[in-house]
Design an enzyme around this catalytic site. Structure first.
Site, PDB file in Angstrom:
ATOM      1  N   CYS A   1       0.769  -1.550  -0.357  1.00 15.38           N
ATOM      2  CA  CYS A   1      -0.055  -0.331  -0.357  1.00 15.38           C
ATOM      3  C   CYS A   1       0.625   1.233   0.014  1.00 15.38           C
ATOM      4  O   CYS A   1       2.115   1.487   0.106  1.00 15.38           O
ATOM      5  CB  CYS A   1      -1.169   0.421   1.325  1.00 15.38           C
TER       6      CYS A   1
ATOM      7  N   CYS B   1       3.545   1.813   2.565  1.00 17.48           N
ATOM      8  CA  CYS B   1       4.657   1.267   2.548  1.00 17.48           C
ATOM      9  C   CYS B   1       5.577   1.680   2.003  1.00 17.48           C
ATOM     10  O   CYS B   1       6.948   2.078   2.099  1.00 17.48           O
ATOM     11  CB  CYS B   1       4.170  -0.557   2.015  1.00 17.48           C
TER      12      CYS B   1
ATOM     13  N   ASP C   1       6.691  26.435 -33.771  1.00 20.20           N
ATOM     14  CA  ASP C   1       7.794  26.942 -34.834  1.00 20.20           C
ATOM     15  C   ASP C   1       6.822  26.692 -36.488  1.00 20.20           C
ATOM     16  O   ASP C   1       5.936  25.631 -36.362  1.00 20.20           O
ATOM     17  CB  ASP C   1       8.830  26.322 -34.581  1.00 20.20           C
TER      18      ASP C   1
ATOM     19  N   ASP D   1      11.506  22.401 -32.598  1.00 19.52           N
ATOM     20  CA  ASP D   1      12.292  21.654 -32.926  1.00 19.52           C
ATOM     21  C   ASP D   1      13.352  21.125 -31.136  1.00 19.52           C
ATOM     22  O   ASP D   1      13.422  22.484 -30.589  1.00 19.52           O
ATOM     23  CB  ASP D   1      13.883  22.487 -33.962  1.00 19.52           C
TER      24      ASP D   1
ATOM     25  N   ASP E   1      15.142  25.236 -31.062  1.00 23.02           N
ATOM     26  CA  ASP E   1      14.211  25.536 -29.923  1.00 23.02           C
ATOM     27  C   ASP E   1      14.249  25.533 -28.340  1.00 23.02           C
ATOM     28  O   ASP E   1      13.524  25.552 -27.497  1.00 23.02           O
ATOM     29  CB  ASP E   1      13.260  25.556 -30.293  1.00 23.02           C
TER      30      ASP E   1
END
Length: 754
Positions: A18, A21, A438, A633, A637
């Site tokens: 769970c 844990c 772009d 890109d 970019d």
């Protein structure tokens, strides 16, 4: 001297059940000397740890997990193997079925022991008269022995995990179940040894609680396996053998024996074992499992093929370029696993709640017992309600709410060529106001073709191409490719350029044939005070112009034209239908950008921007309170992608890890952007549904189990019903998350010109 080296390691963790844990393991790792960060994935039962190898080691990390009450193993070297079905899951299902069947029978056997005869007792007496003729003491002792045996056989893992956790100062779901069933069994044993008219036994409840818990775990394990199926499918794409050719002799060898530079034969219908370049033959390749591109792509000599892709219709020979963990397939698998193991911002609330959940439930169970004892003076009723509170509480549903949805979504995205780099990236993508694109390579194909070469008097077209190709030969810009391709098509030869300097967003400068050569856009020439020749007419709409100068004297230009991607218009229309503001920022001229924007249906265009200009525009939008995505890109970019709230890059490079951005689109198509955003929105919706269900379940279930409705309506929840509800709560969260496996991209609307 302080070490700056950092290593990362993924450790399989055993024994987690769970969110509590998960929290204990994570805390134990973080507190280990030398550990920089640790994230524990409850879905995949693994821990991703970053540490300083000078201070910590893999063995020390395993030891820290074991000291926390859990277990871990050192991973095997090499590529991650696909997960098969764990045989322990089958054993859990058998134990669950056996315990539930015996629990149901125990409920029938215990009916004659009850203090009151009901209509069901009279019915059962007619069917099984011998049962009511059997001594109650015999029935009690029989139930005690059967229950003890089943608790030891089926429930041993639960009790051992709870004891181990308590020994290390931790509590979890096993603690609640062990305490609830342990108290019920202990009281029942006491009532068996020292029977009295008002002392009931709860052996049937103990067995049914364990049975429903084990059933829930088995169903949960199945659901987790299905949620992780996408990564398993990627792991199975790579074949285990390859047809290596040495000195003209073909040999079938294990994949591990193939080396870079080896020639490999791939027959039709086989998958490529390595990333390679075709040296002989031509074929078509199915890369759908890697990029989401459904249409087979033609490949011939000199072109690249990827490991895991399917060779359709030609026997080809290729030269190995990337092996094992360096292949694109391995990188995709690694990125998907890292994203699935990442933590989404929404999960932080669940983490904080899970950390204190079990202690709060323990306190509530004590209060419940005390209140019922004071008000009813009945140990039986107080015990039943206390056990119900302990077993109905479910931290699992809260812990799985977000990671379950994230795991399925990341895997599903990978099947469509969308790689989310983490849960935070996915959540940001689902909450956007503005999408910036772009132009070159994003909206357009990214392979412009020269339409014209325009030299001034005294120079020829070949002169311009020779000098420009020398300067642009090593550039990765699309216009550079157009120039070099044209020069090669004309069989023009050139001497390598010297002192090549790339000017971001502007062009390139180099020393060519003892001239200072400058190639670039209009802005670069204006900044360099270079006069444009009067003999060259203005560029036509949609044409990108590249100027060239020698020793700061213009000698002509190149006109190139790129084409809009076929699905760009539909993708833009889909974004606008979703209520997003769409903009195009480009370094190209306004004359070249306007026709592309008009075809795509984009009304807001800002042209002539260098990388710094794009960055400034994004910051301006963010200062207005807008959440911005940048699509471009992954290399050129990079700054704009990093600044944006969500950076989305078109990935086509060999090293995907080097691509900037939060999301990587393996298909260089704008339609993949729509898939990425829509899947992110669907995933965040599922996450919220899961969290609301988990919170509502516990907020309603715990008071109901405590008997809140008993004074007014005499409704009291039986412990075994509470256990069934607890088991189903986490299963329901997983089932809701698995709906994302069937998610499909929406069809694109018709494009509309602006």
């Amino acid at each position: 001297m302080v070490s700056t080296e950092t290593a990362s390691l993924t450790l399989p963790v055993i024994g987690m059940t769970c969110a509590s844990c998960q929290h204990h393991v994570e805390s134990a790792l973080i507190e280990t000397a030398g550990v920089k960060s640790a994230h524990v994935d409850l879905m995949a039962n693994r821990a991703l740890v970053e540490f300083d190898p000078a201070e910590a080691s893999a063995e020390r990390l395993v030891d820290a997990i074991r000291k926390a009450g859990y277990d871990a193993v050192l991973p095997h070297s090499g590529a991650t193997a696909p997960r098969g079905k764990d045989p322990s899951h089958g054993r859990a299902e058998i134990k669950a079925a056996a315990t539930l069947v015996v629990g149901a029978l125990a409920m029938l056997v215990a009916m004659p022991i009850g203090t009151q005869m009901g209509s069901l007792d009279h019915l059962l007496m007619g069917i099984l008269p011998w049962l009511y003729q059997t001594s109650p003491d015999v029935l009690r002792w029989s139930l005690l022995i059967v229950t003890a045996v089943l608790m030891a056989w089926a429930g041993s893992g639960i009790y051992v995990a709870a004891a181990r956790g308590l020994a290390h100062g931790g509590t979890n779901m096993n603690t609640l179940v062990s305490l609830g069933t342990g108290v019920a069994f202990a009281y029942s044993a006491y009532a068996t040894v020292y029977p009295a008219p008002d002392r009931q036994v709860y052996y049937d409840a103990v067995l049914l609680i364990l049975g429903f818990l084990l059933l829930g775990k088995a169903l949960e394990a199945r659901a987790k396996h299905r949620a992780l199926a996408a990564v398993d499918a990627l792991g199975r794409l790579r074949p285990s053998t390859a047809r290596r050719i040495v000195n003209g002799v073909e040999t079938l060898v294990p994949l591990e024996e193939v080396r870079i530079g080896d020639n490999v034969l791939v027959l039709p219908g086989e998958r490529f074992p390595v990333d390679a370049k075709i040296t002989e033959g031509r074929t078509s390749v199915d890369e759908s499992m890697l990029t989401g591109e459904a249409i087979p792509q033609p490949r011939e000599a000199g072109e690249r093929v990827l490991a895991g892709s399917l060779n359709y219709d030609g026997a080809i020979v290729c030269k190995a370029e990337s092996l094992g963990e360096d292949t694109v397939l391995a990188q995709i698998t690694r990125m998907v696993e890292q994203a699935q193991s990442s933590r989404a911002p929404t999960e932080r609330l669940a983490d904080r709640t899970s950390a204190i959940f079990v202690p709060i439930v323990l306190a509530l169970s004590v209060i419940t017992f005390a209140v019922w004892m004071v008000t009813t003076h009945s140990v039986s009723m107080a015990l039943a309600t206390t056990v119900s509170v302990l077993v109905i509480a479910c931290p699992c549903a809260m812990g799985l709410a977000v990671p379950a949805a994230l795991t399925v979504a990341v895997g599903r995205g990978a099947q469509f060529g969308v790689l989310y780099k983490g849960g935070e990236a996915l959540e940001r993508l689902a909450n956007l106001n503005v999408v910036i694109l772009d132009k070159t390579g994003t909206l357009t194909v990214g392979r412009p073709v020269l339409q014209a070469v325009r030299p001034v008097k005294g120079y020829s077209e070949d002169d311009l191409l020779r000098m420009a190709a020398a300067a642009e030969e090593r550039s990765n810009h699309p216009l550079a490719h157009a120039v070099v391709d044209c020069a090669r098509a004309r069989a023009i030869k050139w001497e390598p350029a010297e002192e090549v300097v790339v000017i971001p967003g502007r062009g390139v400068a180099a020393r060519v044939e003892d001239y200072n050569c400058l190639l670039g856009n209009e802005a670069l020439f204006q900044e360099s005070a270079i006069r444009f020749p009067d003999s060259i007419p203005p560029a036509k709409p949609g044409v990108t112009r590249l100027w060239i100068a020698l020793d700061y004297q213009s000698i002509g230009c190149f006109d190139a034209k790129d084409s809009l991607r076929p699905d760009a218009g539909g993708a833009i229309a889909a974004l606008q239908q979703s209520g997003l503001r769409v903009m195009m920022l480009t370094g190209d001229s306004a004359a070249a950008s306007a026709p592309i924007a008009n075809q795509a249906g984009i009304g807001e265009v800002e042209a002539g921007l260098d990388p710094a200009g794009k960055l400034a525009r994004i910051r301006t939008l963010q200062q207005q309170g807008l959440r911005v995505a940048m699509v471009g890109d992954g290399i050129n970019d990079a700054a704009a992608l990093a600044q944006a709230d969500a950076g989305i890059s078109m990935g086509s490079g060999a090293d995907l890890a080097q691509e900037a951005g939060d999301v990587l689109l393996l298909r260089a198509q704008p339609s993949a952007l729509i898939a990425a955003i829509d899947l992110a929105k669907s995933t965040v919706g599922i996450m919220r549904q899961n969290l609301m269900w988990a919170a509502a379940y516990n907020m309603i279930g715990i008071p109901l189990a405590a008997g809140l409705l008993y004074p007014a309506f005499h409704i009291l929840l039986s412990p075994w019903i509470a256990a069934a509800a607890m088991a189903m709560s986490s299963v329901s969260v997983l089932a809701n998350s698995l709906r994302l496996r069937g998610w499909q991209p929406r069809p694109l609307p018709a494009a509309k010109a602006s």
